[in-house]
Design a protein around this motif. Structure first.
Motif, PDB file in Angstrom:
ATOM      1  N   TYR A   2       1.257  -8.227  14.649  1.00 29.70           N
ATOM      2  CA  TYR A   2       0.063  -7.606  14.076  1.00 29.70           C
ATOM      3  C   TYR A   2       0.334  -6.929  12.739  1.00 29.70           C
ATOM      4  CZ  TYR A   2      -1.721  -8.205  18.794  1.00 29.70           C
ATOM      5  OH  TYR A   2      -2.113  -8.732  19.991  1.00 29.70           O
ATOM      6  N   ASN A   3      -0.656  -7.038  11.866  1.00 29.01           N
ATOM      7  CA  ASN A   3      -0.716  -6.124  10.742  1.00 29.01           C
ATOM      8  C   ASN A   3      -1.144  -4.765  11.295  1.00 29.01           C
ATOM      9  OD1 ASN A   3      -0.167  -8.200   8.851  1.00 29.01           O
ATOM     10  ND2 ASN A   3      -2.324  -8.813   8.949  1.00 29.01           N
ATOM     11  N   MET A   4      -0.655  -3.727  10.688  1.00 27.31           N
ATOM     12  CA  MET A   4      -0.919  -2.379  11.193  1.00 27.31           C
ATOM     13  C   MET A   4      -1.548  -1.527  10.096  1.00 27.31           C
ATOM     14  SD  MET A   4       0.237  -2.410  14.315  1.00 27.31           S
ATOM     15  CE  MET A   4       0.329  -0.666  14.677  1.00 27.31           C
ATOM     16  N   GLY A   5      -2.537  -0.752  10.493  1.00 30.79           N
ATOM     17  CA  GLY A   5      -3.222   0.068   9.509  1.00 30.79           C
ATOM     18  C   GLY A   5      -3.429   1.495   9.952  1.00 30.79           C
ATOM     19  N   TRP A   6      -3.715   2.336   8.979  1.00 34.60           N
ATOM     20  CA  TRP A   6      -4.125   3.720   9.213  1.00 34.60           C
ATOM     21  C   TRP A   6      -5.538   3.904   8.656  1.00 34.60           C
ATOM     22  CZ3 TRP A   6      -1.627   7.181  12.160  1.00 34.60           C
ATOM     23  CH2 TRP A   6      -0.258   6.998  12.397  1.00 34.60           C
ATOM     24  N   ILE A  61      -0.101  -2.316   6.456  1.00 40.42           N
ATOM     25  CA  ILE A  61       1.192  -2.949   6.225  1.00 40.42           C
ATOM     26  C   ILE A  61       1.228  -4.266   6.990  1.00 40.42           C
ATOM     27  CG2 ILE A  61       2.287  -1.675   8.127  1.00 40.42           C
ATOM     28  CD1 ILE A  61       4.841  -1.563   6.360  1.00 40.42           C
ATOM     29  N   THR A  62       1.793  -5.283   6.371  1.00 40.80           N
ATOM     30  CA  THR A  62       1.818  -6.606   6.981  1.00 40.80           C
ATOM     31  C   THR A  62       2.800  -6.676   8.141  1.00 40.80           C
ATOM     32  OG1 THR A  62       3.400  -7.315   5.287  1.00 40.80           O
ATOM     33  CG2 THR A  62       1.083  -7.805   4.909  1.00 40.80           C
ATOM     34  N   ARG A  63       2.737  -7.779   8.872  1.00 40.22           N
ATOM     35  CA  ARG A  63       3.507  -7.934  10.105  1.00 40.22           C
ATOM     36  C   ARG A  63       4.998  -7.647   9.931  1.00 40.22           C
ATOM     37  NH1 ARG A  63      -0.512 -11.512   9.958  1.00 40.22           N
ATOM     38  NH2 ARG A  63      -1.729 -11.931  11.826  1.00 40.22           N
ATOM     39  N   LEU A  64       5.561  -8.146   8.873  1.00 43.92           N
ATOM     40  CA  LEU A  64       7.003  -7.961   8.657  1.00 43.92           C
ATOM     41  C   LEU A  64       7.306  -6.847   7.667  1.00 43.92           C
ATOM     42  CD1 LEU A  64       8.167 -11.689   8.618  1.00 43.92           C
ATOM     43  CD2 LEU A  64       8.084 -10.080  10.530  1.00 43.92           C
ATOM     44  N   GLY A  65       6.273  -6.156   7.238  1.00 45.10           N
ATOM     45  CA  GLY A  65       6.457  -5.019   6.353  1.00 45.10           C
ATOM     46  C   GLY A  65       6.670  -5.362   4.897  1.00 45.10           C
ATOM     47  N   ARG A  96       0.398   9.027  -3.096  1.00 49.62           N
ATOM     48  CA  ARG A  96       0.746  10.215  -2.305  1.00 49.62           C
ATOM     49  C   ARG A  96       1.209   9.855  -0.894  1.00 49.62           C
ATOM     50  NH1 ARG A  96      -3.143  13.718  -0.965  1.00 49.62           N
ATOM     51  NH2 ARG A  96      -4.821  12.170  -1.005  1.00 49.62           N
ATOM     52  N   PHE A  97       0.654   8.795  -0.333  1.00 50.53           N
ATOM     53  CA  PHE A  97       0.977   8.382   1.030  1.00 50.53           C
ATOM     54  C   PHE A  97       1.817   7.116   1.002  1.00 50.53           C
ATOM     55  CE2 PHE A  97      -2.986  10.255   3.366  1.00 50.53           C
ATOM     56  CZ  PHE A  97      -2.738  11.490   2.772  1.00 50.53           C
ATOM     57  N   THR A  98       2.695   6.970   2.001  1.00 49.14           N
ATOM     58  CA  THR A  98       3.511   5.772   2.138  1.00 49.14           C
ATOM     59  C   THR A  98       3.482   5.296   3.583  1.00 49.14           C
ATOM     60  OG1 THR A  98       5.008   6.523   0.382  1.00 49.14           O
ATOM     61  CG2 THR A  98       5.792   4.767   1.826  1.00 49.14           C
ATOM     62  N   ILE A  99       3.120   4.038   3.756  1.00 51.08           N
ATOM     63  CA  ILE A  99       3.091   3.440   5.085  1.00 51.08           C
ATOM     64  C   ILE A  99       4.372   2.629   5.295  1.00 51.08           C
ATOM     65  CG2 ILE A  99       1.857   1.376   4.291  1.00 51.08           C
ATOM     66  CD1 ILE A  99       0.371   1.372   6.982  1.00 51.08           C
ATOM     67  N   TYR A 153      -6.737  11.077  12.089  1.00 53.73           N
ATOM     68  CA  TYR A 153      -6.074   9.862  11.607  1.00 53.73           C
ATOM     69  C   TYR A 153      -5.828   8.930  12.785  1.00 53.73           C
ATOM     70  CZ  TYR A 153      -5.411  11.772   6.968  1.00 53.73           C
ATOM     71  OH  TYR A 153      -5.629  12.267   5.697  1.00 53.73           O
ATOM     72  N   TYR A 154      -6.208   7.661  12.580  1.00 52.61           N
ATOM     73  CA  TYR A 154      -6.080   6.651  13.620  1.00 52.61           C
ATOM     74  C   TYR A 154      -5.163   5.534  13.159  1.00 52.61           C
ATOM     75  CZ  TYR A 154     -10.404   8.747  15.431  1.00 52.61           C
ATOM     76  OH  TYR A 154     -11.349   9.610  15.920  1.00 52.61           O
ATOM     77  N   CYS A 155      -4.342   5.032  14.055  1.00 51.85           N
ATOM     78  CA  CYS A 155      -3.616   3.798  13.750  1.00 51.85           C
ATOM     79  C   CYS A 155      -4.323   2.643  14.430  1.00 51.85           C
ATOM     80  CB  CYS A 155      -2.152   3.876  14.155  1.00 51.85           C
ATOM     81  SG  CYS A 155      -1.814   3.930  15.915  1.00 51.85           S
TER      82      CYS A 155
END
Length: 122
Positions: free
Chosen positions: A32-36, A51-55, A67-70, A94-96
């Motif tokens: 999965y791609n993962m988001g905030w 952020i994509t599946r493999l980052g 300012r933010f880093t995923i 904040y939700y993931c």
């Protein structure tokens, strides 16, 4: 099915930092791609970062860019959001989320955590 649990929220002064974590269990994390996302009282849910599946790729909302880093750690089945230079307007739940797309719309994500509160005082 993927279960997501956020942690790391809290109260911080403006200019401070917090690191949110999202622990995933269930099906293969790297599928999965993962988001905030975040949602402030009385406002719509807002895209923060993905952020994509493999980052290999990341994308940010304009309000948090710079300012933010995923990031994500497949060995730990976890995703993170490092938040620096926090502002009162960053106050929100904040939700993931996990899904197949890379979009900024919450409807593109299939699985959600319960959220963690971030409060930034001025």
């Amino acid at each position: 099915q993927v279960q997501l649990v956020e942690s790391g929220g809290g109260l911080v002064q403006a200019g401070g930092s917090l690191r949110l974590s999202c622990a995933a269990s269930g099906r293969t994390f790297s599928s999965y791609n993962m988001g905030w996302f975040r949602q402030a009282p009385g406002k719509e849910r807002e895209f923060v970062a993905v952020i994509t599946r493999l980052g290999s790729r990341t994308y940010y909302g304009n309000s948090v860019k710079g300012r933010f880093t995923i990031s994500r750690d497949s060995a730990e089945n976890s995703m993170y959001l490092q938040m620096n230079s926090l502002k009162p307007e960053d106050t929100a739940i904040y939700y993931c989320a996990a899904g197949g797309g890379l979009g900024t719309r919450s409807a593109e994500y299939d699985y959600w955590g319960q959220g963690t509160q971030v409060t930034v005082s001025s």
